[in-house]
Motif scaffolding. Structure first.
Motif, PDB file in Angstrom:
ATOM      1  N   SER A   1     -10.886  -7.728  -3.224  1.00  0.00           N
ATOM      2  CA  SER A   1      -9.655  -7.006  -2.937  1.00  0.00           C
ATOM      3  C   SER A   1      -9.931  -5.511  -3.016  1.00  0.00           C
ATOM      4  CB  SER A   1      -8.577  -7.392  -3.955  1.00  0.00           C
ATOM      5  OG  SER A   1      -8.960  -6.964  -5.260  1.00  0.00           O
ATOM      6  N   VAL A   2      -9.021  -4.732  -2.433  1.00  0.00           N
ATOM      7  CA  VAL A   2      -9.176  -3.271  -2.461  1.00  0.00           C
ATOM      8  C   VAL A   2      -9.111  -2.760  -3.882  1.00  0.00           C
ATOM      9  CG1 VAL A   2      -8.182  -1.111  -1.655  1.00  0.00           C
ATOM     10  CG2 VAL A   2      -8.244  -3.086  -0.133  1.00  0.00           C
ATOM     11  N   GLU A   3      -8.263  -3.368  -4.689  1.00  0.00           N
ATOM     12  CA  GLU A   3      -8.131  -2.931  -6.088  1.00  0.00           C
ATOM     13  C   GLU A   3      -9.438  -3.141  -6.841  1.00  0.00           C
ATOM     14  OE1 GLU A   3      -5.620  -1.319  -7.250  1.00  0.00           O
ATOM     15  OE2 GLU A   3      -4.692  -1.466  -5.267  1.00  0.00           O
ATOM     16  N   ALA A   4     -10.097  -4.281  -6.602  1.00  0.00           N
ATOM     17  CA  ALA A   4     -11.366  -4.545  -7.277  1.00  0.00           C
ATOM     18  C   ALA A   4     -12.412  -3.526  -6.857  1.00  0.00           C
ATOM     19  CB  ALA A   4     -11.837  -5.959  -6.953  1.00  0.00           C
ATOM     20  N   ARG A   5     -12.443  -3.196  -5.577  1.00  0.00           N
ATOM     21  CA  ARG A   5     -13.416  -2.221  -5.088  1.00  0.00           C
ATOM     22  C   ARG A   5     -13.140  -0.840  -5.656  1.00  0.00           C
ATOM     23  NH1 ARG A   5     -12.393  -3.260   1.021  1.00  0.00           N
ATOM     24  NH2 ARG A   5     -13.914  -1.583   1.382  1.00  0.00           N
ATOM     25  N   LYS A   6     -11.842  -0.500  -5.804  1.00  0.00           N
ATOM     26  CA  LYS A   6     -11.493   0.785  -6.430  1.00  0.00           C
ATOM     27  C   LYS A   6     -11.979   0.840  -7.868  1.00  0.00           C
ATOM     28  CE  LYS A   6      -7.219   1.808  -3.871  1.00  0.00           C
ATOM     29  NZ  LYS A   6      -5.749   1.953  -4.034  1.00  0.00           N
ATOM     30  N   GLU A   7     -11.724  -0.227  -8.588  1.00  0.00           N
ATOM     31  CA  GLU A   7     -12.096  -0.256 -10.007  1.00  0.00           C
ATOM     32  C   GLU A   7     -13.602  -0.161 -10.174  1.00  0.00           C
ATOM     33  OE1 GLU A   7     -11.154  -2.898 -14.005  1.00  0.00           O
ATOM     34  OE2 GLU A   7     -10.060  -3.234 -12.139  1.00  0.00           O
TER      35      GLU A   7
ATOM     36  N   SER B   1     -15.767   7.737  -1.326  1.00  0.00           N
ATOM     37  CA  SER B   1     -15.515   6.303  -1.163  1.00  0.00           C
ATOM     38  C   SER B   1     -14.188   5.923  -1.780  1.00  0.00           C
ATOM     39  CB  SER B   1     -16.643   5.501  -1.804  1.00  0.00           C
ATOM     40  OG  SER B   1     -17.874   5.771  -1.185  1.00  0.00           O
ATOM     41  N   LEU B   2     -13.914   6.490  -2.980  1.00  0.00           N
ATOM     42  CA  LEU B   2     -12.653   6.173  -3.660  1.00  0.00           C
ATOM     43  C   LEU B   2     -11.471   6.686  -2.846  1.00  0.00           C
ATOM     44  CD1 LEU B   2     -11.340   4.984  -6.191  1.00  0.00           C
ATOM     45  CD2 LEU B   2     -11.567   7.225  -7.273  1.00  0.00           C
ATOM     46  N   ALA B   3     -11.615   7.919  -2.314  1.00  0.00           N
ATOM     47  CA  ALA B   3     -10.535   8.467  -1.484  1.00  0.00           C
ATOM     48  C   ALA B   3     -10.306   7.603  -0.251  1.00  0.00           C
ATOM     49  CB  ALA B   3     -10.885   9.904  -1.084  1.00  0.00           C
ATOM     50  N   HIS B   4     -11.379   7.117   0.346  1.00  0.00           N
ATOM     51  CA  HIS B   4     -11.246   6.252   1.523  1.00  0.00           C
ATOM     52  C   HIS B   4     -10.535   4.956   1.161  1.00  0.00           C
ATOM     53  CE1 HIS B   4     -12.256   4.331   5.318  1.00  0.00           C
ATOM     54  NE2 HIS B   4     -12.684   3.291   4.631  1.00  0.00           N
ATOM     55  N   LEU B   5     -10.882   4.398  -0.011  1.00  0.00           N
ATOM     56  CA  LEU B   5     -10.217   3.154  -0.434  1.00  0.00           C
ATOM     57  C   LEU B   5      -8.731   3.379  -0.630  1.00  0.00           C
ATOM     58  CD1 LEU B   5     -12.898   1.787  -2.931  1.00  0.00           C
ATOM     59  CD2 LEU B   5     -12.283   0.820  -0.725  1.00  0.00           C
ATOM     60  N   GLU B   6      -8.348   4.612  -1.059  1.00  0.00           N
ATOM     61  CA  GLU B   6      -6.925   4.922  -1.222  1.00  0.00           C
ATOM     62  C   GLU B   6      -6.205   4.894   0.123  1.00  0.00           C
ATOM     63  OE1 GLU B   6      -5.330   5.218  -3.944  1.00  0.00           O
ATOM     64  OE2 GLU B   6      -6.942   5.380  -5.420  1.00  0.00           O
ATOM     65  N   THR B   7      -6.918   5.303   1.204  1.00  0.00           N
ATOM     66  CA  THR B   7      -6.264   5.334   2.519  1.00  0.00           C
ATOM     67  C   THR B   7      -6.010   3.936   3.073  1.00  0.00           C
ATOM     68  OG1 THR B   7      -8.369   5.415   3.724  1.00  0.00           O
ATOM     69  CG2 THR B   7      -7.399   7.521   3.048  1.00  0.00           C
ATOM     70  N   LEU B   8      -6.640   2.931   2.509  1.00  0.00           N
ATOM     71  CA  LEU B   8      -6.445   1.582   3.034  1.00  0.00           C
ATOM     72  C   LEU B   8      -5.029   1.077   2.811  1.00  0.00           C
ATOM     73  CD1 LEU B   8      -9.814  -0.139   1.999  1.00  0.00           C
ATOM     74  CD2 LEU B   8      -9.181   0.849   4.195  1.00  0.00           C
ATOM     75  N   SER B   9      -4.289   1.733   1.911  1.00  0.00           N
ATOM     76  CA  SER B   9      -2.889   1.329   1.667  1.00  0.00           C
ATOM     77  C   SER B   9      -1.934   2.056   2.598  1.00  0.00           C
ATOM     78  CB  SER B   9      -2.523   1.590   0.209  1.00  0.00           C
ATOM     79  OG  SER B   9      -2.696   2.969  -0.101  1.00  0.00           O
ATOM     80  N   HIS B  10      -2.457   2.922   3.478  1.00  0.00           N
ATOM     81  CA  HIS B  10      -1.606   3.641   4.439  1.00  0.00           C
ATOM     82  C   HIS B  10      -0.921   2.639   5.350  1.00  0.00           C
ATOM     83  CE1 HIS B  10      -0.482   6.287   7.780  1.00  0.00           C
ATOM     84  NE2 HIS B  10      -0.604   7.305   6.927  1.00  0.00           N
ATOM     85  N   SER B  11       0.304   2.940   5.726  1.00  0.00           N
ATOM     86  CA  SER B  11       1.099   1.995   6.518  1.00  0.00           C
ATOM     87  C   SER B  11       0.424   1.667   7.846  1.00  0.00           C
ATOM     88  CB  SER B  11       2.495   2.575   6.775  1.00  0.00           C
ATOM     89  OG  SER B  11       2.382   3.819   7.471  1.00  0.00           O
ATOM     90  N   PHE B  12      -0.262   2.671   8.459  1.00  0.00           N
ATOM     91  CA  PHE B  12      -0.920   2.421   9.751  1.00  0.00           C
ATOM     92  C   PHE B  12      -2.046   1.396   9.599  1.00  0.00           C
ATOM     93  CE2 PHE B  12      -4.473   3.650  12.592  1.00  0.00           C
ATOM     94  CZ  PHE B  12      -3.897   3.232  13.784  1.00  0.00           C
ATOM     95  N   ILE B  13      -2.860   1.587   8.563  1.00  0.00           N
ATOM     96  CA  ILE B  13      -3.973   0.657   8.347  1.00  0.00           C
ATOM     97  C   ILE B  13      -3.441  -0.714   7.970  1.00  0.00           C
ATOM     98  CG2 ILE B  13      -6.094   0.233   7.042  1.00  0.00           C
ATOM     99  CD1 ILE B  13      -6.187   2.641   8.932  1.00  0.00           C
ATOM    100  N   VAL B  14      -2.390  -0.755   7.143  1.00  0.00           N
ATOM    101  CA  VAL B  14      -1.791  -2.035   6.743  1.00  0.00           C
ATOM    102  C   VAL B  14      -1.222  -2.759   7.963  1.00  0.00           C
ATOM    103  CG1 VAL B  14       0.052  -3.114   5.386  1.00  0.00           C
ATOM    104  CG2 VAL B  14      -1.314  -1.255   4.404  1.00  0.00           C
TER     105      VAL B  14
END
Length: 1504
Positions: free
Chosen positions: A1041-1047, A1092-1105
């Protein structure tokens, strides 16, 4: 009548006797006259003369059907009562007779009587139920009509049920008869169902006749087989069930299996392949199949089949019927016959005979015999057909196999194959003799004689007496056979012919004639001289030209006649050329005075394996060969002796060499001593080689050659006196060879004369040959497939064979190979190297066994002498065969290289000593490692190590990797090793650290924590590689999951910061990372991780979702690509370009660029420009990735459409000017193909308005492309197309130079490519470009292509419909008139009718009306459809087109294209009432015979 009746009744009341009968007659007469409407002239006297049954019929004759029952009650019943009073019991008989007679013609009226006699009625016409059943049965059975079945069933329903009333014996019997009637009616119903109507009486009368029943079944099945179209299998099976039902219920006289046989027979004879195959299912097609019992089969438990024997009969009968009815082999009936026969799969003799007969028809046709198949079958003696083949095809005697096969197919001579073959071969011999083909005739005669076919004596004698046949020996055999088998009457003539032939043979073998007329002389017969002349040209090889080898006794008879004769003979044969030609034929007769010489001895000892000798010396020679026949002196010997005697007296030279060589050659197998004597008598010693070289290679022949030259050398060195026998010839040949060989070897040959030197060379040569042969025999004894002959002659094969023999573990073979190598100077090093290669590759020995054997054989003492060659062989031949997992074998391999001093050979990154150290370690810690893959210069060593890495061996292997080079030549680092291991550890686990592959979030985080413990052993760049592999790989996107990758990223950032803060402490603990080892620092690593962490944060953007949650796979793919991009500029740019190439909206691309962690410095305009650049590259022939094998033009359409949509929405991301700016250089490049440039501009034109210059450019490109294709010599310029006048001038120029159809087609393309011309100067009727083009096309066409060009003009006009260039009505009219002048009618009519202009349609009607006769040249389906579309049916009624229009309309009703009712109304309104009615009747399917004029008028009045 009334008065008379009243009078009689009055008399009866007065009791006057005898008036009852008269009264009844008068009552009957009254009823007939006044009620029944009978003839009023009927008199009482006439009535009295009638019988009662006639009166009853007269009463009921005039009754109508609806009043029949009433009349029966009013007239018939009273009449019967009156008759009953007069004669009791007569009423029943009268009623029965009346009804039965009536029933013969029709059961309609009897049924009404029975319906009013039902048991449940109170008032019955026939009150007695027994009588009712009896009369009903008789009526039904007496009915002669076959269409009364329903009435019969109605009558049956009128009869009382069993149990009704009293149960007397008569009643029971009648009920049984009624039950039987029911069954008979059911059979009649089945017959009627299948179209075979029969009267009920027929079934009743035939139920006990098996013959009639069989005929009925046959008619039933044959009737089914004749139906058209043919019925399906289900219908046939239904028929079978009905037949079985009929057999079971009524036709019990017919056997159950007979029904199957009849059914199957009809299927076979139905002339349909499907039915024949169905018949195959109803039969036993092999002898081994078993039929179930009939009772079981009938119950449906299993399918009953016709017995095998009966099946064969049925198949044969059907196939013969088809065969006999065929007109030729290609007749369809022949295929049916073959299909029937093929049903019987095991092919018994009768079936095979029929199949062969069919096959024979094809053979007969090949030979040109035209005959009906039935005639072939009826041919009594079929050998006549073979004669007919030979008659029709005279040279077919050369095709013996075909004719014999045909005879077998035709069963000539029945089953007697020998007689058949004999008869055919006799015919072939006779035909060959007619063509003087003696070779073919002899071949067939030899076969006849071999089989002992006595009837062939005649043809054998004919060939034997054929003077044109030169082979006299064969002719003699043929005459002998003919004499043996001929009848007694022919013996005398055959003996005379045989005697004449024998004389000819004698002359031919003597090769001369002796004439005793006057002075004796010698002359050659013309026949023999001709043969000799032929021999001078052709190498003799046949028996027919061989010279006779007379025995001594016979020759002496000739030679002793006179001295003069003898001398003449010897003089005749003294020519050397004669000997050269003739002595090649000489062979000993071996005891036969004439005929072929016996070659038993020669054949038996032809390989010279044994020493041949005279039987007298048999006891003194070990294992000799003794001839069974003692040869008498040959003709050559006698002539030689006589000539030699004469030579001594006359001192003439005589060429004896050829004779002596031939005699020696013949004598060698039988008497070697005699042969040696002949050779020793040769004038030239070396001529003996001619004899020796002809002999097969054997120990005996080679020893004889060596012995011969030893004798000659010894005799030269120590000459003997002529008066005594030298002891040399009594010495042991082996000892003599050894002594002479030793002497010549020791003393050399410098001082010896030349002739002796040549003899010593021959002695050495044959000694060497003998030694080679001995060695070869040894090789042959090894059974290793050695070709001994080739071994002795081919040095290359000899060397390869010796080396091949070293590839063995057998000690004796190996020792022989060593001795052979030494004997033939094959390098010992090469032998040992070959053996070592064998030990490694094909021996199957373990490494320890190979090592022990190599030491035992002391191979390396020799192999070390040439280390470079040893290294080369080891690398080239041995190393490729070693398995990379066999560490033991590899260790031994490198140990040998090291021990033999090969370390400095070859440019290898790892030396043998290093290999040895590595292998010793890897053998312990990584047994499953593919070491060859690890050290392969073309492969990554890390890929080889990755499968064997584990927590138990990672430390040990990390200490070894610095000795292992990478592809670039640099040594591996422990960090790179930990890099691949940590990825493996995280994703697949480890038995000791991570025992199970993680699945949940806590498990993945735990696995990452375990990996982090080893991060301090990684270089910063390797740390980035590991973290990206865990967080930004396809596996990570799928499994984490994205959360696991962030952590995980956050944890890594912390530990990197820790590394930065305390670098010295870490360096003190682990000396892994060396200063300057990598350009990447921990600071760089930290920046990378934070991005990388900043990029993972963008994955929650509405467009990407939204992309991720989309149902479209392509959008989901974009989401994954963005996830993996890590917001790296190049990856995001490439993804945006890919989206653009996919035709995605520019707004979506802009959103992607905005979401990515930036600033990236990438605009949507840049993305579109990159996409356009790729497309242009692909269109220019370059290599560009368009997202798969896609058409660049289609991709461009998508991009342009996306840009157009963006411009329409006012997004101002990319403008049309930008697109044109990027595409204009491509479109203006003259070096590129024209078509794609045109297409590019068209694509842009479809979405955006082109500027005037771009529009001109597009027109120019189109014009240039068309002109290059049709007028390559005409160079076009932009000025030629910049305005209408110039374009029209160019068109006029091209039109004037066009004469071919292809030129006109390109002019059409040119006009379509240009904008429509609007200037009045060029659009007038006379200057209209389309009209001018069509005019030139039609005026310049030939008569052959006029019609095709007319259709082409029609296509051109149609292509302009609904376009800006559509022709006006005046131009259309002009074109049509032009085509009409060219006698073209169809194209102009279609063009006029397709127009909506009324004047043009009126012109079309004028042309149609003028047509006198309609045919395919002026009418087709399309024209008829156009007339109906234009609703001109009524106006065409007076033209010849009307019948065709109506037929076309009726044929197309189901399409629903035209409203037929409306067309009919149009006809009616136009005053064509009869035609409208007739059309209406035809539309509604009324039969043609009913479509009369009056009917048509009434139909029109009723429906229109």
């Amino acid at each position: 009548v009334d008065c008379a009746l009243s009078l009689i009744r009055l008399g009866m009341e007065r009791s006057i006797p005898g008036l009852l009968v008269l009264c009844d007659n008068l009552v009957t007469l009254e009823t007939l006259v006044y009620e029944a409407g009978c003839d009023i002239t009927l008199t009482l006297k006439e009535l009295q003369q009638m019988k009662d049954i006639e009166k009853l019929r007269l009463l009921m004759n005039s009754c109508s059907e609806d009043k029949y029952v009433t009349s029966a009650y009013q007239w018939m019943v009273p009449f019967l009562h009156r008759c009953e009073k007069q004669s009791p019991g007569v009423a029943n008989e009268l009623l029965k007779e009346y009804l039965v007679t009536l029933a013969k013609g029709d059961l309609k009226f009897p049924l009404k009587i029975f319906q009013h006699s039902k048991p449940d009625l109170q008032q019955k016409i026939i009150p007695d139920q027994d009588q009712l059943m009896a009369i009903a049965l008789e009526c039904i059975y007496n009915c002669e009509r076959n269409d009364q079945l329903s009435l019969c069933y109605d009558i049956l329903e009128c009869l009382p049920q069993r149990g009704y009333g009293e149960n007397t014996k008569v009643t029971i019997a009648l009920h049984d008869m009624v039950d039987q009637l029911e069954q008979i009616l059911s059979v009649s119903e089945l017959l009627e169902k299948h179209g075979l109507e029969k009267p009920i009486s027929f079934v009743k009368n035939t139920q006990s006749s098996s013959e009639e029943a069989r005929k009925l079944m046959v008619r039933l099945t044959r009737h089914m087989g004749r139906k058209q179209p043919p019925v399906t299998e289900s219908h046939w099976r239904t028929l079978l069930q009905d037949m079985l039902a009929m057999q079971q219920s009524v036709y019990t006289c017919l056997d159950f299996d007979a029904c199957f046989e009849i059914f199957t027979e009809s299927l076979l004879c139905s002339s349909h392949l499907e039915n024949i195959h169905l018949a195959g299912q109803m039969m036993h097609c092999t002898a081994c199949s078993i039929n179930p019992p009939a009772s079981v089969a009938h119950k449906g438990k299993t399918q009953y089949r016709v017995s095998y024997e009966k099946s064969i009969d049925l198949v044969l009968a059907a196939s013969r019927e088809y065969f006999n009815s065929s007109t030729s082999l290609t007749d369809s009936c022949m295929d049916l016959a073959r299909c029937c026969l093929q049903l019987i799969t095991d092919r018994p003799s009768a079936i095979q005979e029929e199949l062969d007969l069919i096959q024979a028809l094809g053979c007969l046709e090949e030979f040109g015999v035209k005959i009906l198949p039935l005639q072939v079958r009826l041919f009594s003696d079929r050998i006549g057909l073979i004669k007919e083949c030979i008659s029709q095809s005279p040279t077919c005697y050369k095709q013996a196999a075909k004719l014999l096969g045909l005879a077998e197919l035709l069963r000539v001579a029945g089953e007697d194959s020998e007689e058949r073959r004999g008869q055919v071969l006799i015919l072939l011999v006779e035909q060959a003799l007619r063509f003087h083909d003696y070779r073919a005739a002899n071949m067939h005669c030899q076969e006849l004689m071999a089989t002992g076919y006595s009837k062939s004596w005649d043809v054998c004698s004919q060939l034997g007496q054929s003077e044109g046949y030169q082979d006299v020996t064969t002719r003699q055999e043929l005459m002998a056979f003919a004499l043996t088998h001929c009848p007694p009457t022919s013996i005398e003539s055959l003996l005379a012919a045989s005697s004449s032939l024998q004389t000819e043979i004698l002359y031919q073998r003597l090769n001369f004639q002796i004439h005793a007329e006057g002075e004796e002389n010698i002359s050659v017969s013309p026949f023999i001289s001709k043969a000799l002349q032929e021999d001078e040209v052709n190498v003799p090889g046949t028996k027919s030209s061989d010279l006779l080898h007379w025995t001594t006794a016979t020759t002496m008879k000739v030679l002793s006649s006179t001295t003069t004769t003898t001398k003449a003979v010897l003089q005749a044969v003294s020519d050397g050329q004669w000997w050269k030609k003739s002595l090649t034929y000489l062979r000993p007769l071996q005891g036969q005075e004439f005929g072929d010489a016996s070659q038993i001895g020669n054949v038996a000892n032809e390989d010279l394996e044994k020493q041949g000798c005279h039987p007298f010396y048999e006891s003194v020679i070990s294992n000799p060969f003794v001839t069974e026949h003692i040869p008498i002196e040959s003709f050559a010997e006698v002539l030689l002796r006589g000539k030699l005697a004469e030579t001594k007296t006359e001192a003439e030279a005589f060429p004896t060499t050829e004779v002596l060589l031939q005699l020696a050659n013949d004598a060698l197998p039988n008497d070697m001593t005699l042969a040696l004597a002949y050779l020793l008598a040769l004038p030239q010693v070396l001529d003996a080689n001619k004899c020796f070289e002809k002999q097969p290679h054997s120990a005996l022949s080679l020893q004889l050659a060596a012995y011969y030259y030893s004798l000659q050398i010894y005799a030269r060195l120590a000459p003997c006196s002529r008066g005594e026998c030298h002891p040399l010839y009594r010495a042991d040949p082996k000892e003599l060879i050894m002594v002479v060989t030793r002497h010549v070897t020791q003393h050399g040959c410098e001082a010896w004369p030349e002739d002796l030197i040549s003899l010593t060379k021959q002695l050495h040569y044959y000694n060497e040959r003998l030694l080679d042969f001995t060695q070869a025999q040894i090789l042959q004894g090894l059974r290793k497939g050695v070709d001994v002959q080739r071994f002795t002659a081919d040095d290359q094969y000899k060397r390869e064979t010796i080396l091949g023999l070293t590839e063995t573990l057998e000690e004796n073979v190996y020792s022989i190979a060593l001795s052979l190598a030494q004997r033939y100077s094959v390098s010992c090093w090469e032998v040992f190297m070959t053996h070592l290669e064998f030990l490694f590759t094909d021996s199957g020995l373990s490494t320890v066994e190979i090592e022990n054997r190599a030491q035992a054989l002391h191979l390396f003492e020799t192999l070390k002498t040439d280390p470079e060659a040893f290294h080369k062989h080891m690398v080239k031949y041995i190393y490729p065969t070693i398995d990379g997992l066999d560490h033991e074998r590899l260790l031994y391999y490198f140990t040998l290289l090291e021990n033999c001093g090969c370390a400095h050979f070859g440019k290898y990154a790892i030396k043998p000593d290093t290999h040895i150290r590595l292998l010793k370690k890897f053998k312990v810690v990584a047994a499953g490692l593919n070491y060859k893959k690890l050290t392969d210069e073309n492969m990554s060593p890390l890929e080889a190590l990755e499968p064997v890495l584990s927590s138990q061996n990672i430390l040990s292997i990390s200490k070894l990797v610095p000795k292992i080079p990478e592809k670039d030549g640099c040594m591996l680092s422990p960090s790179s090793l930990y890099t691949i291991w940590l990825q493996k550890l995280f994703w697949t686990g480890d038995p000791h650290l991570i025992k199970q592959i993680p699945e949940s979030l806590p498990e993945w985080l735990h696995a990452y924590d375990v990996c982090m413990k080893y991060f301090d052993r990684l270089h910063p760049s390797d740390l980035i590689t590991v973290v990206d592999a865990v967080t930004f790989s396809p596996k990570a996107v799928t499994k984490l999951s994205v959360e696991a990758r962030k952590e995980m990223t956050v944890k890594t950032i912390k530990i990197v910061k820790h590394f930065i803060e305390k670098p010295r402490k870490r360096n003190a603990e682990e000396s892994i990372q060396e200063t300057g080892d990598s350009e990447v620092t921990y600071a760089d690593t930290l920046n990378h991780l934070e991005k990388s962490l900043a990029h993972l944060e963008t994955l929650s953007h509405s467009f990407i979702v939204s992309l991720k949650n989309s149902e479209q796979e392509v959008l989901q793919k974009y989401s994954n690509l963005y996830d993996l991009s890590r917001s790296e500029k190049e990856k995001v740019h490439d993804q945006a370009v890919a989206m653009c190439l996919d035709g995605q909206p520019l707004r979506m691309i802009q959103q992607l660029l905005e979401v990515a962690v930036g600033p990236l410095g990438v605009l949507a305009k840049d993305v579109v420009q990159s996409a356009i650049t790729k497309i242009i590259c692909a269109l220019s022939g370059g290599i560009a990735d368009l997202g798969g094998p896609r058409d660049p033009l289609q991709v461009l359409e998508g991009v342009v459409a996306a840009v157009h949509a963006s411009v329409e929405k006012g997004e101002e991301l990319v403008s049309s000017e930008d697109l044109l700016e990027w595409l204009r250089p491509f479109c203006a490049d003259d070096n590129l193909p024209v078509r794609p440039r045109i297409r590019v501009l068209q694509i842009v034109e479809q979405s955006f308005h082109l500027t005037e210059e771009d529009g001109k450019l597009l027109v120019f490109f189109r014009t240039e492309a068309i002109l290059k294709a049709a007028w390559p010599q005409r160079q076009v310029d932009v000025t030629d197309i910049e305005n209408e006048e110039n374009r029209y001038s160019l068109f006029t120029e091209l039109l004037e130079s066009s004469y071919h159809e292809v030129d006109f087609q390109h002019l059409v393309l040119l006009l379509q490519a240009w904008p429509p011309m609007k200037s009045e100067d060029v659009t007038s009727l006379s200057k209209n470009s389309w009209v001018r083009l069509a005019t030139v096309m039609l005026t310049r066409c030939t008569a052959e292509n006029k019609e095709r060009l007319g259709n082409e003009v029609l296509k051109i006009c149609r292509s302009l419909y609904n376009t800006t260039q559509m022709l006006p009505a005046q131009c259309v009219k002009e074109l049509c008139l032009l085509m009409l002048k060219q006698s073209l009618l169809l194209p102009p009519l279609k063009l006029l009718l397709e127009s909506q202009d009324e004047s043009l349609r009126a012109l079309a009607l004028e042309q149609i009306t003028a047509v006198a006769q309609v045919d395919d040249s002026n009418c087709d389906q399309e024209l008829l459809s156009l007339l109906l579309d234009a609703k001109l049916l009524a106006k065409c009624i007076s033209t010849p087109f009307y019948p065709r229009i109506v037929d076309h309309l009726l044929a197309s009703l189901q399409q629903g294209r035209w409203d037929a009712e409306e067309l009919t109304r149009n006809l009616w309104e136009a005053g064509h009432e009869a035609e409208a009615g007739s059309l209406l009747l035809a539309i509604r399917g009324t039969h043609r015979a009913l479509r009369t004029f009056s009917t048509a008028l009434r139909a029109g009045q009723h429906w229109v």
